[in-house]
Design a protein around this motif. Sequence first.
Motif, PDB file in Angstrom:
ATOM      1  N   ALA A   1      35.712  36.712  34.055  1.00 10.13           N
ATOM      2  CA  ALA A   1      35.675  37.920  33.859  1.00 10.13           C
ATOM      3  C   ALA A   1      36.873  37.902  35.551  1.00 10.13           C
ATOM      4  O   ALA A   1      36.648  39.119  35.820  1.00 10.13           O
ATOM      5  N   LYS A   2      36.692  36.750  36.107  1.00  8.54           N
ATOM      6  CA  LYS A   2      37.160  36.920  37.200  1.00  8.54           C
ATOM      7  C   LYS A   2      38.739  35.923  37.876  1.00  8.54           C
ATOM      8  O   LYS A   2      39.644  35.964  38.241  1.00  8.54           O
ATOM      9  N   PHE A   3      38.308  34.404  37.116  1.00  5.05           N
ATOM     10  CA  PHE A   3      39.441  33.064  37.105  1.00  5.05           C
ATOM     11  C   PHE A   3      40.136  32.954  35.625  1.00  5.05           C
ATOM     12  O   PHE A   3      39.800  33.174  34.531  1.00  5.05           O
ATOM     13  N   THR A   4      40.727  32.041  35.735  1.00  8.24           N
ATOM     14  CA  THR A   4      41.466  31.812  34.583  1.00  8.24           C
ATOM     15  C   THR A   4      40.601  30.690  34.346  1.00  8.24           C
ATOM     16  O   THR A   4      40.080  30.265  35.132  1.00  8.24           O
TER      17      THR A   4
ATOM     18  N   ASP B   1      41.747  47.111  38.396  1.00 12.38           N
ATOM     19  CA  ASP B   1      42.470  45.621  37.762  1.00 12.38           C
ATOM     20  C   ASP B   1      42.563  46.206  36.202  1.00 12.38           C
ATOM     21  O   ASP B   1      40.866  46.221  36.164  1.00 12.38           O
TER      22      ASP B   1
ATOM     23  N   LYS C   1      37.772  47.765  41.240  1.00 12.99           N
ATOM     24  CA  LYS C   1      37.379  46.531  41.884  1.00 12.99           C
ATOM     25  C   LYS C   1      37.432  46.166  43.222  1.00 12.99           C
ATOM     26  O   LYS C   1      36.670  45.988  44.249  1.00 12.99           O
TER      27      LYS C   1
ATOM     28  N   ALA D   1      32.491  33.143  34.365  1.00 17.73           N
ATOM     29  CA  ALA D   1      34.191  33.218  35.937  1.00 17.73           C
ATOM     30  C   ALA D   1      35.641  33.321  35.023  1.00 17.73           C
ATOM     31  O   ALA D   1      35.878  34.172  34.885  1.00 17.73           O
TER      32      ALA D   1
ATOM     33  N   SER E   1      33.231  37.113  44.456  1.00 16.84           N
ATOM     34  CA  SER E   1      33.898  36.625  44.396  1.00 16.84           C
ATOM     35  C   SER E   1      34.937  37.668  44.046  1.00 16.84           C
ATOM     36  O   SER E   1      34.722  39.006  43.927  1.00 16.84           O
ATOM     37  N   THR E   2      36.226  37.733  44.297  1.00 20.52           N
ATOM     38  CA  THR E   2      37.198  38.044  44.415  1.00 20.52           C
ATOM     39  C   THR E   2      38.060  37.833  43.046  1.00 20.52           C
ATOM     40  O   THR E   2      38.211  36.540  42.820  1.00 20.52           O
ATOM     41  N   ARG E   3      38.007  38.837  42.134  1.00 14.86           N
ATOM     42  CA  ARG E   3      39.152  38.438  41.215  1.00 14.86           C
ATOM     43  C   ARG E   3      40.747  37.663  41.098  1.00 14.86           C
ATOM     44  O   ARG E   3      41.331  38.570  42.089  1.00 14.86           O
ATOM     45  N   THR E   4      41.341  36.942  40.609  1.00 12.96           N
ATOM     46  CA  THR E   4      41.939  35.882  41.445  1.00 12.96           C
ATOM     47  C   THR E   4      42.993  36.823  40.591  1.00 12.96           C
ATOM     48  O   THR E   4      44.070  36.918  42.234  1.00 12.96           O
ATOM     49  N   SER E   5      43.346  37.710  39.930  1.00 13.84           N
ATOM     50  CA  SER E   5      44.545  39.074  40.035  1.00 13.84           C
ATOM     51  C   SER E   5      44.690  39.530  41.604  1.00 13.84           C
ATOM     52  O   SER E   5      45.582  39.645  42.127  1.00 13.84           O
TER      53      SER E   5
END
Length: 393
Positions: free
Chosen positions: A63-66, A229, A234, A60, A83-87
Amino acid sequence: MNDPVLAFAALLTPEGRALLDEVRGTDPAKELAVATRLRRDHPADLVSAALGQARLRQRAAAAKFTPEDADRMFFTPNGFEQSTRTSVATYRAARLLDLGVTSVADLCCGIGGDAIALARAGVRVLAVDRDPLTVAVARANAEALGLAELIEVREADVTEVDTSAYDAVFVDPARRGGRGRIFDPEAYSPPLSWAIGAATTAPLAALKIAPGVPHEAIPAAAEAEWISDGGDVKEAVLWFGTGVQAGAVRATLLPGPRVLHGRGLPDPEVRSVGRYLYEPDGAVIRAHLVAEVAEEVGGGLVDETIAYVTADELRPTAYASAYEITDQLPFGVKKLKALLREREVGVLTVKKRGSAVEPEELRRKVKPQGPNSATVFLTRVAGAPAMLIGRPV
């Protein structure tokens, strides 16, 4: 432990949290040794669950979260994948906020990635999912990130939830099944037709779908947005009730955001290859907005079926990568190998569109050697297989 919810709950106990701290950042190559050591003092299933979370947290963060969020959050394999990427979630939350939204019913919330972004924007969220384990994970994530006061997590069938008390509805149907990705929108869970019905009855709605959705499956009342992104496409989002003209199309590129609006332009004309080649962003291509890019750079297509734009002049654009073309050759491995040897090219980037040749296979055959670099495009020019050699501008 057979019950996955109870197994997950064990991770939230003091013993489980201590194990999570101990296995944080475990090198996969040393995982077996770590597991063997920890099982001397802890239940084997709890050790396995902690190591599984450690692996998912590492994925995570990559690839997707801080890293800061991923280190505190909880995941399931399927929940992480969907899950959706944070950005992207942060961008969408900001757009909803700009539209005056203060509360959202997040249907099919998964592990809560979108709910987290909405809550951080100050939006009150009802997060709904029917899977007990997913609900437990989403609730734990809201608490772990200090957002439990803004996020109500509810286990329910989303088709039975009353959303009338919320300013907007966000629907993210499951697009993965036991055999992997689901490409038929009516095989989503819930089906796309239900999600569209729920969206059209809400004051404002956003419906997340796969970026490869056929344009003919998009309802006329929706505004369709494709989001990329860092150059990777995405998702697509169908918006309802935004006040934007029905049938509008946009491509949104992150970071930014940089937004390209469709203007209903006809397909660009095919022309001979000029000095520059433009590779439109994937979101632009998915949104069928290559004509807008071609108009912006004063170019045309290299082939009527290929989304490469060529022009004689270099014009800056945020929606495509530009390359200076030095050579145009009919397709042929021997010809390419000879040219690369002559140019002393050791670093070869292979891009393709409209070609069946695999980049790695071509790279093995030409065996690039030397201090220089180049990019080769395997494509069609006016219907014929061709190679365009150049370098990024």
